[in-house]
Structure formats: C-alpha cells, structure tokens
Design a protein around this motif. Structure first.
Motif, short mmCIF file in Angstrom:
data_model
loop_
_atom_site.label_atom_id
_atom_site.label_comp_id
_atom_site.label_asym_id
_atom_site.label_seq_id
_atom_site.Cartn_x
_atom_site.Cartn_y
_atom_site.Cartn_z
N GLU A 50 30.28 54.51 7.74
CA GLU A 50 30.29 55.91 8.37
C GLU A 50 30.18 57.00 7.22
O GLU A 50 30.67 56.79 5.97
CB GLU A 50 31.72 55.98 9.01
N ARG A 51 29.42 58.09 7.56
CA ARG A 51 29.20 59.43 6.94
C ARG A 51 29.30 60.39 7.52
O ARG A 51 29.08 60.29 8.87
CB ARG A 51 27.96 59.06 6.12
N ARG A 52 29.50 61.43 7.03
CA ARG A 52 29.41 62.83 7.63
C ARG A 52 28.29 63.60 6.81
O ARG A 52 28.21 63.73 5.51
CB ARG A 52 30.73 63.59 7.51
N ALA A 53 27.21 64.01 7.56
CA ALA A 53 26.47 64.97 7.01
C ALA A 53 26.44 66.49 7.22
O ALA A 53 26.64 66.67 8.60
CB ALA A 53 25.07 64.25 7.16
N ALA A 89 30.91 73.16 -3.70
CA ALA A 89 31.48 72.36 -4.53
C ALA A 89 33.00 71.61 -4.27
O ALA A 89 33.12 70.38 -4.53
CB ALA A 89 31.71 73.46 -5.60
N PRO A 90 33.83 72.36 -3.37
CA PRO A 90 35.02 71.70 -2.70
C PRO A 90 34.53 70.31 -2.24
O PRO A 90 35.40 69.18 -2.55
CB PRO A 90 35.67 72.56 -1.96
N MET A 91 33.65 70.09 -1.61
CA MET A 91 33.12 68.81 -0.93
C MET A 91 32.91 68.11 -1.67
O MET A 91 32.71 66.65 -1.57
CB MET A 91 32.19 69.53 0.27
N HIS A 117 37.15 68.13 3.04
CA HIS A 117 36.87 69.48 2.70
C HIS A 117 35.73 69.83 3.25
O HIS A 117 35.28 71.28 3.42
CB HIS A 117 36.47 69.38 1.19
N LEU A 118 35.10 69.20 4.30
CA LEU A 118 33.86 69.65 5.21
C LEU A 118 34.05 71.06 5.90
O LEU A 118 33.34 71.89 5.88
CB LEU A 118 33.58 68.50 5.97
N ASP A 119 35.48 71.05 6.74
CA ASP A 119 35.58 72.45 7.21
C ASP A 119 35.64 73.50 6.53
O ASP A 119 35.02 74.77 6.83
CB ASP A 119 36.69 72.08 8.26
#
Lengths: 389, 306
Positions: free
Chosen positions: A36-39, A65-67, A93-95
């Motif tokens: 699984e990955r989030r893009a 950067a935070p992500m 960190h995505l949100d």
C-alpha cells in the motif's frame, strides 16, 4: 532533485520522463505485490504561469518537506510540471502537507488541485494521470481532413518530372533531423546520425502542380526514387561526400542500387562508409527480395550499415522475416501501441531484435513514445520531442 | 561501331604483362550490372587500368592482377556467380572473342513510363496473357493451370511489377467480357485455376466468384508479395477473396521470397532455387521450368521437370 539544465541543451525533459516512467512501474508493482502507498498529486500544471516562478516552486517543495523528510516517501516530477509525492501508510503528514499547500495556492480548491490516491486500489487512476502527463492525450490520432479530389499525374507527366529532376537543385528541399541516443540514465540525448531526407510534398507541389500521389504507391515510389537519385548525385562528388559525417540516408531499394549511390559509396572511402546508415523501407524486401539480398550483402562487404525503415508493428507481427539479421530496424511509433493488450505487446516484443541497440524508434513526438521505448530497452529515438526547441 | 571495335582491341593490346581482364556479362538485373561496374571501376583506380562498356557486358582491363581478382571474387560473393577473369597477355584471344560477342549484343531498350503503359495497353491480349500448366509430384500430369501476364523480362524489377499490374487488369477485364474473353488462352476443364491478380485484388468491379467459400481446393488468386506492405489493406482484400471462394496466394519474384516466413495460411508462388529453403514452406508453388529435384515432394505444385 533536478540538475539545472543549460539553456542550449536540446531537450530537458529526460529527468521528468524518467520519473514518470519510474512512477508507472511503481504503480504496477503495487498492484502485483499488494503493497500500500498513498500518492499526493500536486497538479501544478493547473496553476497559472504567473505563479509558477522559481520562488513559488521552492515554497511548494518546502511545504512538501514534512511528508518527505521523516518517511521513506519519494517525490516524482512529471513532464508538464505536476508533482507526485508517494509515501507508505499511515502517511500521517499527508493531511498537514495538503493544508499547507492549499494555503499557498488558494486559487484552486484542494480537491481539484491536490487529489490523494490510494495504491494499489487506485493504481489505474495513477497510471492514467502519468500517461496524460506523458502527452498521450495530445498524441491521439487526428483524423486527416478530407482531401479534395486531386488526380494522380499521367505517366507522361511523371516522365517529365523525372527529367526535370535530372538537373534540379534540391538544396532547398532537404530536411535534416537527428537520430538520438537517450538512455534511462542520460540527462541529455546524444546525437548518433543526422538524417538527410528530401521533403517530398514540397517537391510534388513544385514539379507536379495540381497532382496528388497519395493512394498511388507505385507512382509515389517512382517519383521518390527520381528525387533520391538527384540527392545522391549532389552528395557524391568527393568534396561533398567528405562533409557528410555521421549521416542517415532513407532510400528506396532502387535508389540504393543506383549508380549515384555506388559513386557516393566509392567517394566516402572505408572510414566514411562506417559512418553511413542507409535506411530502406522494409516493404522493399517484399517488392524485390533478390535486390534486397544483394543490397544486404553489399552493405556487409562495403562497411556501411543497413536499416529496415518504416517498420510498423503490424508488419513485424505478420511477417517476422522483416527482422533481418545484421540489419538495424527503424520501428515507427504509433500512439495505439500504448493501448495494445498484453498479448499484442508480448508478440511485438518477441519480434524485435534481441539486441535493442539495433532498434531505432521513429515518430517519437511525445514523451510517451520514449517511455514506451525504455520499457522494452530501446534507447535510440527520432522525433519532435528530441529536436531542439 | 568500327571506332569502338578498334578502341577495345588497342586497349587490350596495350594492357601490360601481368595485367588482368575481368568480364561481367549482362545476364542479370540492372542493379547487378551497376554494382559490378562500380567494383570494376574501383579496381581500375586501385591497380591502374580502365573499364570498357559493351551492350553485352563490362570489361575491366587492369594493369595489376590483385585488384581485378578481388573485384571478381566480390561479385561472386554478392551474386553467387564469379565473372570470368583472364591473365594477360595469355588471355588475349578469349577476351577478344568475348568483346566481339558483347559488342554485337543488343542492349535492352530504356522504357519511359508513358511508353511502357502504352505498350501494355496495346499488347495483343493473345500474347500478353499466358497459360502455364503445373504438375504435382513426379507424374508429369498437369493438375493446375496458371493464367497470368507474360513476363516482359525488363531489367528493372519495379517497371516489371508495374507492367504486370497493368496486364493483370486487362486480363481481369477480359475474363468478364463476352467478346474479349475469347482472346485469352483457352482454360482446360478439370484443372485447378491459378489466377494472377494486380496489387488491389479484384478491385471494385463485378466480383469474380470462384465457388463456395472455404473450399480448400478452390481456385487460387495470386497477389504480389508487395501487398503485405499494407497489412490492413491486404487482410481486407484476402478476406474478400476467401468469401468469394478463392484460396489466397502470394507471388514472389526471387527464390529469396521463400525465406520470407509468411503466414502458413497463405500459399506462396516463387521461382524455386536449386536447394530447398531451410524450413520448407507449406503450400508452395514452385515457378520455373525445369523444376529442381526437391520440388518432387508431395503438395508442391511445379512447372514440370522436362
């Protein structure tokens, strides 16, 4: 992550293309392995040019950067300017990153500007957007406008055009285009040969006004051969032949067996011949197998390189004989080849010479063609996407 | 003519001892002659000497033997037949005889497209169309008949193909014409028909039906091998022919066509070389008479051994 490109570089899309290609591969891997990955897709291509200056791009990268920093996330830059940040779940960190970015770019709602995709479930969507960035949409076949009813020339008119060509000056009608090497690790394409080709439509308009050769292959060949004979006559004098360098000459079989070509062959000498690539349409083998065999033996004996030209995927599948030993192969890229199913892809791959350095992909008008070539190990290309901008 | 004759005699006599004469006769496509001429001229530059052209061939008179021998060997490697070479001065008498004959030969006329088109249009249909009988196995009994254009024997394969196309269209038109049909050779009842077709097949005229679709022994339509250059167009033409009851075959102009590796559902007609091609193609029609021995096998149509 991109090395700055000097202004005179002929093409600066290599890094973005590599990223797009890598992203497509990764999306497919996620499907097969189930990882699984989030893009996060940052659609900077939607942002007006006014805002796309270096200062803004730096701010965008800082916001990302935070992500990227604490996790094993990776940032991909697509042709066209879009960014894709890929991170393993939970992607905490995505949100935060999305919020920062939408503050930075408030003109466009976040759900349009900053879509999030879940892999492997949404791999197909990700592949679609990669393909769109590669220029697939722009390269969809465009129906040619209906031709007015223009008649073919009579045989007497064609005889006249052939006579006129005996003394014509073709300089204004010659076109030069590069044959390039661009591997996946290369920043810039390297020129291999310069193709020299007379521009036939202009010559038809000049010598056969009000006549049309499309739909009359035998007449078109006759005309093309007369043009090529003239071009070869202009190249054959020793002082001209010396200037040729790494040259690719697309020729009909009849032209390559004309006295003018044999004079050029002699004038080039052993070193000049080694730098010459002669590309003859594969269909010429069908029209005259005996002559083609003679030409192939001649190329081996004299030291210039023979390529089968204008090879279509359909022809290669229907007629594996097109894969002649020792000859190079100029395969024409068609956007339909991207949509081919697994069976068609496999049969085409099997029909290609194992040594992919023998394949030149022509008609590479979009980055998608380069990506398609790289997927099967092809690193030699011709087309608008590589020509100096 | 007289001045020319004196020229070659003087040149032959003037070639120094230790020199060489290489004679490339004209009995081949014009491309072979051009390549030979280029190689002989290169030898003349490398070793000193000159090349003389005759209607019946080209002669190298070389001052040194090495370059001339290499040119002759190169021609052998390219075409499979090495032109004869003669050490000089010992070889003067046979070279003089060759030159004598070659200067008497008639050169092939150069055709303009308009001239060739007019010739094909005016050619008596009785002469332009030719019926050939084909056998299968060693029996000597004809089992098939081919109706097609008589070859013009032009030295330019492209012009020959254009002429073939024009004559094919005339034969097709005559087949469906009540009066013209009588000018075609009489077809033999009971023999399978092989009909030569032009590049586009039967075209848009009245469809020439051959029988029920799918009959494996139905008549054969021969399309030029060059039709494959347009795979999509060819598929359409072939399907139309099959629907009309025809078996579809391709026609190659050279034994090398047998190496094409074309789809097995297509018959292939081509001149047969002395040795069978490595994977013997199924559905072969061997052209040329006498047929070589390897064509005696079952299932190969050929033009007979005698």
């Amino acid at each position: 992550m991109n090395v700055p490109v000097p202004a005179e570089a002929p093409w600066d899309g290599a890094a973005a293309l590599r990223d797009a290609s890598a992203l497509a591969t990764l999306a497919r891997d996620c499907v097969t392995s189930g990882v699984e990955r989030r893009a996060l897709h940052v659609r900077l291509s939607l942002v007006s040019d006014r805002l796309r200056e270096p200062r803004h791009e730096r701010l965008v990268r800082e916001a990302l950067a935070p992500m990227l920093r604490p996790t094993r996330a990776r940032l991909y830059e697509l042709p066209g300017g879009d960014l894709v940040a890929l991170s393993p779940p939970p992607a905490e960190h995505l949100d935060e990153v999305r919020r920062n970015l939408s503050l930075l770019l408030p003109e466009i709602p976040a759900e349009i500007l900053l879509p999030v995709l879940r892999l492997p479930a949404e791999a197909a969507r990700l592949l679609t957007l990669v393909e769109a960035a590669l220029g697939l949409e722009a390269s969809l076949p465009v129906a040619s406008p209906p031709r007015p009813n223009v008649p073919p020339p009579s045989m007497a008119e064609l005889d006249g055009a052939q006579r006129a060509l005996l003394s014509a000056n073709l300089t204004a009608f010659l076109r030069r285009r590069g044959v390039w090497r661009l591997g996946e690790g290369d920043e810039h394409p390297q020129p291999l040969w310069t193709e020299l080709r007379p521009h036939l439509p202009d010559l038809v308009a000049a010598l056969l006004p009000g006549r049309d050769l499309t739909g009359h292959p035998a007449l078109a060949r006759r005309f093309r051969q007369a043009v090529e004979r003239r071009m070869l006559a202009e190249l054959a004098p020793p002082q001209e032949a010396r200037l040729l360098g790494e040259t690719c000459l697309p020729l009909l079989l009849g032209s390559a067996l004309e006295a003018e070509f044999l004079r050029l062959d002699a004038a080039l000498g052993p070193h000049g011949r080694m730098r010459l690539l002669v590309a003859v349409p594969a269909s010429e083998w069908l029209a005259d197998p005996g002559g083609f065999t003679l030409l192939q033996r001649l190329s081996l004996m004299r030291g210039w390189t023979l390529a089968l030209d204008e090879v279509e995927a359909g022809l290669l599948r229907a007629w594996p004989g097109a894969r002649l030993d020792h000859a190079m192969l100029r395969l024409r890229f068609r956007p339909e080849m991207l949509a081919a199913d697994a069976v068609a892809r496999a049969s085409l791959d099997a029909a290609l010479p194992e040594d992919r350095n023998r394949v030149i992909l022509t008609g590479a008008e979009t980055p998608a063609a380069i990506a398609w070539g790289w997927q099967r190990g092809i690193t030699r290309f011709m087309g608008r996407v590589l020509e100096a901008r | 003519m007289k001045a020319k004759a004196a020229d070659w005699r003087a040149a032959l006599a003037a070639t120094p001892a230790g020199g060489i004469a290489v004679f490339q006769p004209v009995n081949a496509p014009v491309a072979v002659r051009r390549v030979a001429r280029a190689l002989l001229e290169e030898a003349a530059i490398l070793g000193g000497g000159q090349v003389l052209g005759f209607p019946g061939g080209d002669l190298l008179l070389g001052n040194a033997a090495g370059p001339g021998q290499r040119a002759a060997q190169a021609m052998g490697a390219l075409t499979g037949s090495t032109p004869p070479s003669f050490p000089l001065p010992e070889g003067q008498p046979p070279v003089a005889a060759l030159c004598e004959a070659a200067s008497q030969a008639t050169a092939q006329p150069g055709w303009s497209l308009a001239g060739l088109e007019a010739h094909c249009a005016q050619w008596r249909l009785e002469d332009a169309a030719r019926l050939t009988l084909l056998e299968s196995g060693p029996g000597g009994v004809p089992v098939a008949q081919r109706l097609g254009p008589a070859p013009l024997g032009l030295d330019d394969p492209e012009l020959e193909a254009m002429a073939r196309d024009w004559v094919c269209r005339r034969i097709l038109a005559a087949l469906t014409h009540p009066v013209e049909r009588a000018r075609l050779p009489m077809l033999r009842p009971g023999l399978r028909l092989i009909l030569d077709l032009p590049l586009g097949g039967l075209g848009h005229g009245a469809p020439l039906r051959a029988g029920a679709a799918g009959d494996p022994n139905g008549p054969i339509a021969l399309l030029p091998l060059a039709s494959l250059a347009d795979p999509v167009g060819f598929a359409g033409v072939a399907e139309g022919l099959r629907q009309g009851g025809w078996t579809v075959g391709l026609l190659g102009t050279h034994p090398a066509a047998l190496d094409a590796g074309i789809a097995p559902e297509l018959l292939l007609a081509a001149p047969a070389g002395p040795v069978p091609p490595p994977p013997r193609p199924a559905g072969l029609i061997a052209l040329g008479r006498p047929a070589p021995a390897w064509c005696r096998g079952a299932g190969i149509l050929h033009e007979g051994f005698a």
